[in-house]
Design an enzyme around this catalytic site. Sequence first.
Site, mmCIF file in Angstrom:
data_model
loop_
_atom_site.group_PDB
_atom_site.id
_atom_site.type_symbol
_atom_site.label_atom_id
_atom_site.label_comp_id
_atom_site.label_asym_id
_atom_site.label_seq_id
_atom_site.Cartn_x
_atom_site.Cartn_y
_atom_site.Cartn_z
ATOM 1 N N GLU A 123 0.847 -1.198 0.000
ATOM 2 C CA GLU A 123 0.000 0.000 0.000
ATOM 3 C C GLU A 123 0.880 1.245 0.000
ATOM 4 O O GLU A 123 2.094 1.157 0.180
ATOM 5 C CB GLU A 123 -0.962 -0.027 1.195
ATOM 6 C CG GLU A 123 -1.998 -1.142 1.049
ATOM 7 C CD GLU A 123 -3.014 -1.196 2.170
ATOM 8 O OE1 GLU A 123 -3.042 -0.289 3.013
ATOM 9 O OE2 GLU A 123 -3.764 -2.174 2.203
ATOM 10 N N HIS A 246 -9.108 9.468 2.382
ATOM 11 C CA HIS A 246 -8.675 8.362 1.524
ATOM 12 C C HIS A 246 -8.844 8.810 0.087
ATOM 13 O O HIS A 246 -9.884 9.340 -0.280
ATOM 14 C CB HIS A 246 -9.521 7.117 1.801
ATOM 15 C CG HIS A 246 -8.898 5.868 1.263
ATOM 16 N ND1 HIS A 246 -8.808 5.623 -0.092
ATOM 17 C CD2 HIS A 246 -8.327 4.808 1.880
ATOM 18 C CE1 HIS A 246 -8.203 4.455 -0.265
ATOM 19 N NE2 HIS A 246 -7.898 3.949 0.910
ATOM 20 N N ARG A 292 -0.977 8.968 1.441
ATOM 21 C CA ARG A 292 -2.339 9.402 1.113
ATOM 22 C C ARG A 292 -2.533 10.900 1.019
ATOM 23 O O ARG A 292 -3.347 11.371 0.234
ATOM 24 C CB ARG A 292 -3.283 8.883 2.192
ATOM 25 C CG ARG A 292 -3.580 7.472 1.958
ATOM 26 C CD ARG A 292 -4.599 6.975 2.898
ATOM 27 N NE ARG A 292 -4.558 5.538 2.728
ATOM 28 C CZ ARG A 292 -5.064 4.670 3.549
ATOM 29 N NH1 ARG A 292 -5.685 5.087 4.626
ATOM 30 N NH2 ARG A 292 -4.980 3.396 3.305
ATOM 31 N N HIS A 353 -11.531 9.547 5.914
ATOM 32 C CA HIS A 353 -11.319 8.119 6.158
ATOM 33 C C HIS A 353 -10.851 7.804 7.577
ATOM 34 O O HIS A 353 -11.322 6.851 8.186
ATOM 35 C CB HIS A 353 -10.276 7.624 5.160
ATOM 36 C CG HIS A 353 -9.986 6.161 5.236
ATOM 37 N ND1 HIS A 353 -10.950 5.201 5.021
ATOM 38 C CD2 HIS A 353 -8.826 5.490 5.485
ATOM 39 C CE1 HIS A 353 -10.402 3.999 5.137
ATOM 40 N NE2 HIS A 353 -9.134 4.145 5.436
ATOM 41 N N ARG A 388 -1.194 9.115 8.778
ATOM 42 C CA ARG A 388 -1.076 7.680 9.077
ATOM 43 C C ARG A 388 -0.635 6.888 7.851
ATOM 44 O O ARG A 388 -1.155 7.085 6.748
ATOM 45 C CB ARG A 388 -2.429 7.153 9.548
ATOM 46 C CG ARG A 388 -2.453 5.669 9.823
ATOM 47 C CD ARG A 388 -3.842 5.239 10.229
ATOM 48 N NE ARG A 388 -4.765 5.376 9.135
ATOM 49 C CZ ARG A 388 -5.181 4.379 8.367
ATOM 50 N NH1 ARG A 388 -4.749 3.153 8.586
ATOM 51 N NH2 ARG A 388 -6.031 4.585 7.394
#
Length: 546
Positions: A123, A246, A292, A353, A388
Amino acid sequence: MVAPDPTRDRLDFDVLVIGSGIAGLHYALRVADHARVGLVTKMNAANSATQWAQGGIAAVIDPLDSFEDHVQDTLRAGAGLCDEEVVRFVVERGPEAIDSLLQYGVDFDRSGEAELYYDLGREGGHTKRRVLHHRDATGREIERALLQRATRHPNLELLDYHIAVDLITAHKAGRTEPNRALGAYVLDSRSGEVLRIGARITLLATGGAGKVYLYTSNPDIASGDGIAMAYRAGATIANMEFMQFHPTCLFHPDAGSFLISEAVRGEGGILRNRSGEAFMERYSEQKDLAPRDIVARAIDTELKVSGDDFVHLDITHRDAEYVRTRFPTIYERCMSFGIDMTKEPIPVVPAMHYCCGGVRTGLTGESDLTNLFATGEVANTGLHGANRLASNSLLEAMVFSEAAADETIRRLPDVDPPGELASWESGDAVESHEAVIITQNWDEIRRFMWNYVSIVRSDRRLARAEHRIKLLQEEINEYYWDFKLTPDLIELRNLATTAKLIVQAAQFRKESRGLHYNLDHPERDDEHYLHATLLQRGDEPRPSRR
Ligand code: SIN
């Protein structure tokens, strides 16, 4: 312990857990082997953000990976604000957390000859493949396994459709002893009665606050309840300016911001604008697998420049059978809207998100209100900093719930029972026949938070939001005590408090860093802002180093 007595408005447990996602359930299961635990959850127990988690849980399992690499990836994403001690604490406990999940019976996908190895996903922001997953429905699998155990544990009482109203503290109870948590007032939403639940130790595991925004990948329960309750009880809240959007939620009027997992990009998915350009190449060397904040801001910029409503996520170059097997949930959901992701790109937009801020906790998961612990998304442990890293949250929840359980078990014998607790005073409150007041305020908050306080902020936008939140809070406070409590009213009040904290923290940070981007202060300013933002009731926001 006083035995629970259903004929009165008072229940007592050794430990009260609020929330039934991975954090609440893992803690409750660990503690229930030693003490009597009550777990309240505001809908049915499976209705948690955990249940919706698609990507998986990051942990160093592959011999070619290392703790140091995972630490460095986390620190890089966190843009200078992670607490390195906490990052190492969490990362080094990753393999142990995975072992606990396996013991609960969680089934992680395997691959290779004879399926000897875990199939590790990739990811954004990770330099290695390290995400254990169960196809694209990891959270559902984890929730299934933990709930199965929880419903059978003789020492664990699950109270569903019970929504916490407020924490009970020694000071609120009018005592002069040093302040500590004593349990919570909880509305039984089926009977309408507010119970007093006494406990020697209380854990908040209420998840995040996605519902503060108009568009979110979160379930309806994510209304910032734990953050708002802890704030009202006097605990310190930190880093509320860092709300993670997100990059890829399905764009469709009926899709309700359905998440398209980052794992799709991890397996080769490419973001394209309307002209088909793979635009992430212009924004980051890591292209589609940049952290992100970078990807969400890039999409926001592309949409503002083009005037389009969405961009495309294209994985049509991968084998169709592979895509269907690896992403069955996403494939089915897209098909239900007539989109075949194996043949055409998926229309996507960013949505709120994950809340990186929350109740400030230390290495045992305890807040600065004695005997109040917080784990999972509701907590601010120092792991995520200003942004994060994907799939670090389930890991954080497991590690800190374990630490909090250890501390709880150690401490419980020395903690006095809560003693006398006054009944909930509903005074002259009457039934509200004006549900429209609640829905109007609810919609207003979510819309101005989206327009003024989301991916790109400015001083003026924040000032407008501040003004509106003040008016709304006055209105909500006026009728809060006039009407009988309902879950909607409780959530609205919490939503307003959480929105206020986000705005306050965003105004305090006059720079851009990680998830907080302000057009009027577009640069990162390490000289003045290399700190967390602390918020405590009755005080102005203040900085802290950690
Ligand atoms: C995703 O599957 O993209 C979400 C994973 C996460 O938020 O950690």
